[in-house]
Scaffold this motif. Structure first.
Motif: not given
Ligand SMILES: [Zn+2]
Ligand SMILES: [Zn+2]
Length: 158
Positions: A70-75, A81-97, A102-106
């Protein structure tokens, strides 16, 4: 009612942030541990076996999904994350379909163990189920035939 947002001191949904009922359902289903089930008699429900549910996404494909950072721009744009609606943190990993969602791996991994499509847009991933893959091919062929017949029909009578 017009001043709902004033009262609650929050912003109305911005661009690209429409409420998504399918996603809401996806979250409910994940919470309750039940896979997606369409009530309509659609293609998936006609699939023989697996109770009419599409099989899980291919393990291999899921394992090889690209991981993005996750980039600074996205933050800054409050990308969630569309599933849990949790905001991403910069540098966090996300899975891209493959559909670029993209979504949290969990969040996405348990979903893809149950079904083979993106919870946001229903883009289908390949599965390890030969029977299902064969069924998909047949369906594509049937559709092609329908189109051929239509084309033929309109060239004869059009
Ligand atoms: Zn999430
Ligand atoms: Zn998608």
């Amino acid at each position: 009612m017009a001043c709902y947002f004033d009262e609650h001191d929050c912003e109305p949904l911005g661009e690209g942030q429409q409420p998504n009922h399918l996603l809401h359902l996806a979250r409910l289903l994940i919470d309750s541990g039940v896979a997606a089930q369409d009530t309509e008699m659609d293609f998936e429900s006609l699939f023989p076996g697996a109770d009419g549910k599409p099989p899980p996404a291919s393990k291999n494909v899921v394992e090889n999904l690209p991981v993005i950072r996750i980039t600074e721009g996205q933050v800054a744009r409050n990308v969630k994350c569309p599933v849990c609606l949790g905001e991403y943190r910069e540098g966090e990993r996300a899975k891209e379909l493959p559909c670029k969602h993209n979504f949290h791996p969990k969040c996405i991994l348990p979903w893809l163990k149950k079904t083979n499509s993106c919870p946001l847009c229903r883009h289908e991933l390949p599965t390890d189920d030969e029977q299902y893959e064969e069924f998909k091919k047949q369906k594509a062929r049937a559709k092609q035939r329908e189109q051929d017949i239509e084309t033929l029909h309109s060239s004869m009578y059009g």
